[in-house]
Scaffold this active site. Sequence first.
Site, PDB file in Angstrom:
ATOM      1  N   HIS A 152       0.868  -1.182   0.000  1.00  0.00           N
ATOM      2  CA  HIS A 152       0.000   0.000   0.000  1.00  0.00           C
ATOM      3  C   HIS A 152       0.905   1.232   0.000  1.00  0.00           C
ATOM      4  O   HIS A 152       1.173   1.840   1.031  1.00  0.00           O
ATOM      5  CB  HIS A 152      -0.917  -0.009   1.223  1.00  0.00           C
TER       6      HIS A 152
ATOM      7  N   THR B  53       1.938  -8.367  -1.370  1.00  0.00           N
ATOM      8  CA  THR B  53       0.620  -8.975  -1.181  1.00  0.00           C
ATOM      9  C   THR B  53      -0.559  -8.049  -1.440  1.00  0.00           C
ATOM     10  O   THR B  53      -1.662  -8.523  -1.687  1.00  0.00           O
ATOM     11  CB  THR B  53       0.495  -9.533   0.241  1.00  0.00           C
ATOM     12  N   GLU B  54      -0.390  -6.738  -1.366  1.00  0.00           N
ATOM     13  CA  GLU B  54      -1.556  -5.846  -1.438  1.00  0.00           C
ATOM     14  C   GLU B  54      -1.182  -4.564  -2.178  1.00  0.00           C
ATOM     15  O   GLU B  54      -1.302  -3.461  -1.652  1.00  0.00           O
ATOM     16  CB  GLU B  54      -2.080  -5.537  -0.035  1.00  0.00           C
ATOM     17  N   LEU B  55      -0.787  -4.713  -3.427  1.00  0.00           N
ATOM     18  CA  LEU B  55      -0.186  -3.603  -4.149  1.00  0.00           C
ATOM     19  C   LEU B  55      -1.216  -2.617  -4.697  1.00  0.00           C
ATOM     20  O   LEU B  55      -2.172  -3.004  -5.372  1.00  0.00           O
ATOM     21  CB  LEU B  55       0.670  -4.135  -5.301  1.00  0.00           C
TER      22      LEU B  55
END
EC number: 3.2.1.8
Length: 381
Positions: free
Chosen positions: A252, A280-282
């Site tokens: 993030h 994991t959470e781009l």
Amino acid sequence: MKRKIIHAGFWLFGILAFIGCKNNSESNEQDSSPSSVSESKQEKGLKDYYSDYFPMGVAVAPNSFEGESKDLILKHFNSMTPENVMKMGVIHPEMDRYNWEPADKIANFARENNMKLRGHALVWHQQTGGWIFEAENGNGKVSKEVLLQRMKSHIDSVVKRYKGTIYAWDVVNEAIADDSTQFLRKSDWYTIAGEDFIIKAFEYAREADPEAKLYYNDYNAIIPEKRDRIYKLLKMLVDRNVPIDGVGIQGHWSIYGPSEEELRKAIDMYSSLGLDVQITELDVSLYPWEKEQRELKPGESDEFTPELEQKQIEKYDMFFEVFRDYKDVLTGVTFWNISDRATWLDRYPVAGRKNYPLLFDENFEPKKAYWEVVEFEKEND
């Protein structure tokens, strides 16, 4: 161009052969035209450009598998993460009740389309369903022994249900404190069970599925002071032979950071422990990092200007250049949401402020940043 030749003498064969060669030449010239090359590139998806590097993933919801969003998922991604429906509060809302249907829909789609599936997240301080911390008599919090037993029951049920479908789990999510003067977050997990809640979560997950890859997952994992505390936790787990396989770096990020030096340093540190690394959470926000949620201020703009677009393009280009350099330790990159049409950053941290953090626009079309991310392949096409 192939032709079936009916024998009618060498002269006919020669004429047809000449025509065939000429048509083949014209066909080849047409295939190599700019428009045909462009069409060929359009047929490739993000996963195809990165097939020699790492799986390309996306966070999904059960309603993602409809219309244009379904088509985009199948074309561009070969891995998925359920954004919310496997979190404890959703999948296990009450002690004796599980809500399997939403998660099952995602798992079934992954199996039907031969896609990798990550599980997210077994143990987290948010979206837990408060029942897990509450004494049955309603008198305060449970004991450490009861909490760990409830945790084990939850992990056993969820992990075993998706054994063979989910290849990796975010076992513990965001256990490091935001306050740099502290080490572990003072969550109910920690205040009741201490650091044992982390150790036991990994042990229970390994028992439930010995084949699944087990990850610790956190945000701001590139920022030096938090990076160092995450490293401290991971080293402690490795030194104690806790069954952990990797670390998930929640990407993030924004057009303001992290820097290339910070990103490389973090990947170097985590991988030095012998752990796999995943992004994991781009997403790449247009705004500086904020932790506390707030309302949009009067006069505050959320326009996606050409200047902001260019900064986002440059950040995505840099991030993926680094990712490619670390393909030997980076085992996956997952975007957090499908397109700019709907992203969690439209609600957080500023409610009502539109954000444009992904590679696909509100019409599910590739943005300029997308083409920059796959530009490295152009010279090989």
